[in-house]
Design a protein around this motif. Structure first.
Motif, PDB file in Angstrom:
ATOM      1  N   LEU A  79      -9.724   8.906 -13.437  1.00 59.43           N
ATOM      2  CA  LEU A  79      -8.555   8.197 -12.202  1.00 59.43           C
ATOM      3  C   LEU A  79      -9.067   8.916 -10.955  1.00 59.43           C
ATOM      4  O   LEU A  79      -9.233   9.959 -10.835  1.00 59.43           O
ATOM      5  CB  LEU A  79      -7.185   8.723 -12.712  1.00 59.43           C
ATOM      6  CG  LEU A  79      -6.349   8.124 -12.063  1.00 59.43           C
ATOM      7  CD1 LEU A  79      -6.256   6.405 -11.972  1.00 59.43           C
ATOM      8  CD2 LEU A  79      -4.794   8.737 -11.714  1.00 59.43           C
ATOM      9  N   LEU A  80      -9.398   7.949 -10.111  1.00 58.96           N
ATOM     10  CA  LEU A  80      -9.757   8.093  -8.743  1.00 58.96           C
ATOM     11  C   LEU A  80      -8.413   8.168  -7.786  1.00 58.96           C
ATOM     12  O   LEU A  80      -8.041   8.941  -7.183  1.00 58.96           O
ATOM     13  CB  LEU A  80     -10.579   7.237  -8.232  1.00 58.96           C
ATOM     14  CG  LEU A  80     -10.993   7.443  -6.717  1.00 58.96           C
ATOM     15  CD1 LEU A  80     -11.635   8.738  -6.470  1.00 58.96           C
ATOM     16  CD2 LEU A  80     -12.044   6.276  -6.298  1.00 58.96           C
ATOM     17  N   LEU A  81      -7.739   7.002  -7.850  1.00 60.11           N
ATOM     18  CA  LEU A  81      -6.317   6.701  -6.906  1.00 60.11           C
ATOM     19  C   LEU A  81      -5.554   5.998  -7.541  1.00 60.11           C
ATOM     20  O   LEU A  81      -5.663   5.052  -8.375  1.00 60.11           O
ATOM     21  CB  LEU A  81      -7.047   5.913  -5.812  1.00 60.11           C
ATOM     22  CG  LEU A  81      -6.077   5.445  -4.719  1.00 60.11           C
ATOM     23  CD1 LEU A  81      -5.399   6.741  -3.938  1.00 60.11           C
ATOM     24  CD2 LEU A  81      -6.842   4.825  -3.656  1.00 60.11           C
ATOM     25  N   THR A  82      -4.192   6.438  -7.383  1.00 58.88           N
ATOM     26  CA  THR A  82      -3.026   5.588  -7.752  1.00 58.88           C
ATOM     27  C   THR A  82      -2.246   5.064  -6.579  1.00 58.88           C
ATOM     28  O   THR A  82      -1.966   5.757  -5.703  1.00 58.88           O
ATOM     29  CB  THR A  82      -2.039   6.249  -8.757  1.00 58.88           C
ATOM     30  OG1 THR A  82      -2.842   6.811  -9.882  1.00 58.88           O
ATOM     31  CG2 THR A  82      -0.872   5.621  -8.968  1.00 58.88           C
ATOM     32  N   VAL A  83      -2.393   3.854  -6.452  1.00 60.58           N
ATOM     33  CA  VAL A  83      -1.345   3.240  -5.314  1.00 60.58           C
ATOM     34  C   VAL A  83      -0.119   2.638  -6.082  1.00 60.58           C
ATOM     35  O   VAL A  83       0.094   1.759  -6.922  1.00 60.58           O
ATOM     36  CB  VAL A  83      -2.228   1.965  -4.891  1.00 60.58           C
ATOM     37  CG1 VAL A  83      -1.239   1.185  -3.515  1.00 60.58           C
ATOM     38  CG2 VAL A  83      -3.648   2.314  -4.145  1.00 60.58           C
ATOM     39  N   ASP A  84       0.955   3.299  -5.538  1.00 61.45           N
ATOM     40  CA  ASP A  84       2.022   3.016  -6.259  1.00 61.45           C
ATOM     41  C   ASP A  84       3.224   2.290  -5.398  1.00 61.45           C
ATOM     42  O   ASP A  84       3.138   2.369  -3.986  1.00 61.45           O
ATOM     43  CB  ASP A  84       3.024   4.274  -6.908  1.00 61.45           C
ATOM     44  CG  ASP A  84       3.795   3.819  -7.704  1.00 61.45           C
ATOM     45  OD1 ASP A  84       4.423   3.080  -8.168  1.00 61.45           O
ATOM     46  OD2 ASP A  84       4.092   5.093  -8.531  1.00 61.45           O
ATOM     47  N   SER A  85       4.258   1.304  -5.881  1.00 60.74           N
ATOM     48  CA  SER A  85       5.218   0.655  -5.121  1.00 60.74           C
ATOM     49  C   SER A  85       6.171   1.592  -4.715  1.00 60.74           C
ATOM     50  O   SER A  85       6.890   1.010  -3.823  1.00 60.74           O
ATOM     51  CB  SER A  85       5.379  -0.473  -5.670  1.00 60.74           C
ATOM     52  OG  SER A  85       4.473  -1.473  -6.395  1.00 60.74           O
ATOM     53  N   SER A  86       6.478   2.628  -5.265  1.00 62.42           N
ATOM     54  CA  SER A  86       7.752   3.405  -5.120  1.00 62.42           C
ATOM     55  C   SER A  86       7.229   4.875  -5.232  1.00 62.42           C
ATOM     56  O   SER A  86       6.556   5.354  -6.108  1.00 62.42           O
ATOM     57  CB  SER A  86       8.811   2.959  -5.865  1.00 62.42           C
ATOM     58  OG  SER A  86       9.773   3.811  -5.737  1.00 62.42           O
ATOM     59  N   GLU A  87       7.667   5.588  -4.406  1.00 60.46           N
ATOM     60  CA  GLU A  87       7.595   7.165  -4.419  1.00 60.46           C
ATOM     61  C   GLU A  87       8.463   7.724  -5.357  1.00 60.46           C
ATOM     62  O   GLU A  87       8.109   8.848  -6.063  1.00 60.46           O
ATOM     63  CB  GLU A  87       8.010   7.638  -2.916  1.00 60.46           C
ATOM     64  CG  GLU A  87       6.974   7.557  -1.995  1.00 60.46           C
ATOM     65  CD  GLU A  87       5.644   8.189  -2.250  1.00 60.46           C
ATOM     66  OE1 GLU A  87       5.515   9.251  -1.907  1.00 60.46           O
ATOM     67  OE2 GLU A  87       4.627   7.292  -2.492  1.00 60.46           O
ATOM     68  N   LEU A 106       7.854  15.461 -16.682  1.00 62.13           N
ATOM     69  CA  LEU A 106       6.892  16.777 -17.214  1.00 62.13           C
ATOM     70  C   LEU A 106       5.640  16.156 -17.076  1.00 62.13           C
ATOM     71  O   LEU A 106       4.851  17.230 -17.029  1.00 62.13           O
ATOM     72  CB  LEU A 106       7.289  17.123 -18.536  1.00 62.13           C
ATOM     73  CG  LEU A 106       8.758  17.511 -18.713  1.00 62.13           C
ATOM     74  CD1 LEU A 106       8.917  17.926 -20.220  1.00 62.13           C
ATOM     75  CD2 LEU A 106       9.322  18.635 -17.782  1.00 62.13           C
ATOM     76  N   SER A 107       4.886  14.994 -16.949  1.00 62.35           N
ATOM     77  CA  SER A 107       3.573  14.848 -17.386  1.00 62.35           C
ATOM     78  C   SER A 107       3.025  14.183 -16.076  1.00 62.35           C
ATOM     79  O   SER A 107       2.197  15.006 -15.270  1.00 62.35           O
ATOM     80  CB  SER A 107       3.267  13.752 -18.312  1.00 62.35           C
ATOM     81  OG  SER A 107       4.106  12.549 -18.197  1.00 62.35           O
ATOM     82  N   ILE A 108       3.326  13.032 -15.554  1.00 66.52           N
ATOM     83  CA  ILE A 108       2.563  12.358 -14.452  1.00 66.52           C
ATOM     84  C   ILE A 108       3.538  12.115 -13.376  1.00 66.52           C
ATOM     85  O   ILE A 108       4.677  11.212 -13.676  1.00 66.52           O
ATOM     86  CB  ILE A 108       2.033  10.895 -15.012  1.00 66.52           C
ATOM     87  CG1 ILE A 108       0.992  11.415 -16.088  1.00 66.52           C
ATOM     88  CG2 ILE A 108       1.428  10.198 -13.935  1.00 66.52           C
ATOM     89  CD1 ILE A 108       0.438  10.124 -16.827  1.00 66.52           C
ATOM     90  N   PRO A 109       3.468  12.471 -12.004  1.00 63.82           N
ATOM     91  CA  PRO A 109       4.514  12.319 -11.192  1.00 63.82           C
ATOM     92  C   PRO A 109       4.239  10.813 -10.690  1.00 63.82           C
ATOM     93  O   PRO A 109       3.180  10.089 -10.810  1.00 63.82           O
ATOM     94  CB  PRO A 109       3.944  13.241  -9.792  1.00 63.82           C
ATOM     95  CG  PRO A 109       2.490  13.469 -10.248  1.00 63.82           C
ATOM     96  CD  PRO A 109       2.363  13.575 -11.812  1.00 63.82           C
ATOM     97  N   PRO A 110       5.297  10.342 -10.078  1.00 63.31           N
ATOM     98  CA  PRO A 110       5.324   8.861  -9.447  1.00 63.31           C
ATOM     99  C   PRO A 110       4.575   8.976  -7.961  1.00 63.31           C
ATOM    100  O   PRO A 110       4.184   9.978  -7.437  1.00 63.31           O
ATOM    101  CB  PRO A 110       6.751   8.546  -9.332  1.00 63.31           C
ATOM    102  CG  PRO A 110       7.532   9.898  -9.071  1.00 63.31           C
ATOM    103  CD  PRO A 110       6.565  10.728  -9.653  1.00 63.31           C
ATOM    104  N   GLY A 111       4.419   7.739  -7.487  1.00 65.24           N
ATOM    105  CA  GLY A 111       3.759   7.782  -6.202  1.00 65.24           C
ATOM    106  C   GLY A 111       2.569   7.730  -5.895  1.00 65.24           C
ATOM    107  O   GLY A 111       1.827   7.596  -6.841  1.00 65.24           O
ATOM    108  N   TRP A 112       1.932   7.593  -4.655  1.00 63.16           N
ATOM    109  CA  TRP A 112       0.688   7.593  -4.367  1.00 63.16           C
ATOM    110  C   TRP A 112      -0.226   8.996  -4.724  1.00 63.16           C
ATOM    111  O   TRP A 112       0.491   9.929  -4.359  1.00 63.16           O
ATOM    112  CB  TRP A 112       0.327   7.329  -2.893  1.00 63.16           C
ATOM    113  CG  TRP A 112       0.612   5.818  -2.423  1.00 63.16           C
ATOM    114  CD1 TRP A 112       1.719   5.228  -2.576  1.00 63.16           C
ATOM    115  CD2 TRP A 112      -0.501   4.947  -1.819  1.00 63.16           C
ATOM    116  NE1 TRP A 112       1.504   4.022  -1.940  1.00 63.16           N
ATOM    117  CE2 TRP A 112       0.400   3.882  -1.552  1.00 63.16           C
ATOM    118  CE3 TRP A 112      -1.682   5.020  -1.565  1.00 63.16           C
ATOM    119  CZ2 TRP A 112      -0.574   2.783  -1.008  1.00 63.16           C
ATOM    120  CZ3 TRP A 112      -2.323   3.951  -1.096  1.00 63.16           C
ATOM    121  CH2 TRP A 112      -1.773   2.730  -0.638  1.00 63.16           C
TER     122      TRP A 112
END
Length: 343
Positions: free
Chosen positions: A282-290, A249-255
């Motif tokens: 927060l500017l950018l999130t770099v995620d290992s998984s979508e 409900l809050s923060i999606p995964p992924g870039w």
């Protein structure tokens, strides 16, 4: 093809009206394999870098004489992806296994390269016109370019990351540098991105629960505990896991660009600008998984039938131990140095 986030399992503001005051937006970038150009927002694609401007390098005194060749890493991924697509799924052939063994070998670079400046890897570039939640850069810059060093050898522990963010006005670039300098070897496969085009999608997001007012946080905890208790009393072994604030409900995964950072590994840490002390955004999130098993409800509608094992890591990037990198910027002066956290 666009990527569309499914509707949330429930309307969280109907359940917790106080959350409306904390609502925000984030742009899911949805990087997917493709052939981006220098005029495109991308991960791992060619950058709009002026031909007459020096390429960013790492000058910190760490070793970079030995590692894997980026071309070998790309080739290894291609072989494995082809093997996973075969029917039946029998894995790499014997010949492919022998080739993979050679591709995994480390190599030593020439003496001059081993002691000279190390070219940084161009990780991503984002045009403000493509990404709704990307703020303006300093002096009206509309293009953010992200670089990092391909070795974990920085900071007080000598095992940290080196990140370099550059803003520019895209209209001022008349001749693009091609090909860009590249490191001969890298210390970690996860620093080497696969070329990906982006499918930006703006969605609603809410803060990490630990940063909400205490009374609201307590209500979320009580609601989740009730759902877990109800699920524990159910006789249906195949019932879906209860909906959770953090995962659904809050923060999606992924870039992502903009929105709120997740602090699911460490306690929330103040991210204040070291130049002016302003609370950073927060500017950018770099995620290992979508997506993964815990965040499956965020899987795009167009990819519901795809498995996480084969398709949830399109960029090839791995942050730390399969985590995410959150990059923060000063809202008062975007030219101030950025900060980041790994979760």
């Amino acid at each position: 093809m666009p990527r569309t986030t499914p509707p949330r399992p429930l309307d969280v503001e109907s359940l917790l009206p106080e959350l409306a005051a904390h609502r925000g937006t984030t742009t899911r970038l949805h990087p997917r394999p493709g052939r981006p150009g220098a005029a495109d927002s991308s991960v791992g694609g060619p950058l709009l870098w002026p031909a007459d401007e020096p390429w960013p390098v790492c000058t910190e005194p760490h070793g970079h004489a030995r590692g894997r060749r980026p071309a070998d890493i790309h080739r290894q991924r291609q072989i494995l992806a082809s093997a996973w697509l075969r029917e039946p799924d029998s894995g790499p052939t014997g010949e492919e296994r022998r080739l993979l063994e050679r591709l995994r070998q480390e190599h030593r670079v020439e003496e001059a390269a081993a002691h000279g400046p190390l070219p940084l890897i161009g990780l991503a570039q984002l045009y403000r016109g493509d990404v709704p939640d990307l703020p303006s850069g300093p002096d009206g810059c509309d293009l953010l370019q992200v670089f990092w060093c391909p070795f974990d050898a920085h900071g007080p522990t000598d095992h940290g990351m080196l990140l370099d963010l550059r803003w520019r006005r895209s209209c001022e670039v008349t001749e693009v540098r091609t090909p860009p300098p590249r490191p001969q070897v890298v210390g970690f496969d996860g620093y080497v991105p696969e070329p990906c085009v982006l499918h930006p999608e703006r969605v609603v997001t809410y803060p990490f629960a630990g940063l909400l007012p205490e009374a609201l946080r307590d209500r979320i905890d009580a609601w989740e505990e009730a759902l877990e208790e109800e699920a524990g009393q159910s006789a249906d072994d195949d019932a879906a896991a209860p909906v959770g604030y953090q995962y659904d409900l809050s923060i999606p995964p992924g870039w992502r660009v903009g929105g709120f950072a997740s602090w699911h590994v460490t306690d929330p840490s103040p991210m204040d600008c070291r130049t002016c002390a302003a609370p950073m955004h927060l500017l950018l999130t770099v995620d290992s998984s979508e997506w993964d098993g815990g965040s499956d409800s965020w899987k795009p509608l167009e990819e519901q039938d795809l498995s996480a094992h084969r398709y949830a890591g399109p960029t090839g990037i791995t942050v730390g131990r399969w985590g995410e990198l959150n990059v923060f910027a000063c809202p008062e002066e975007p030219g101030h140095p950025h900060r980041w956290s790994i979760q």
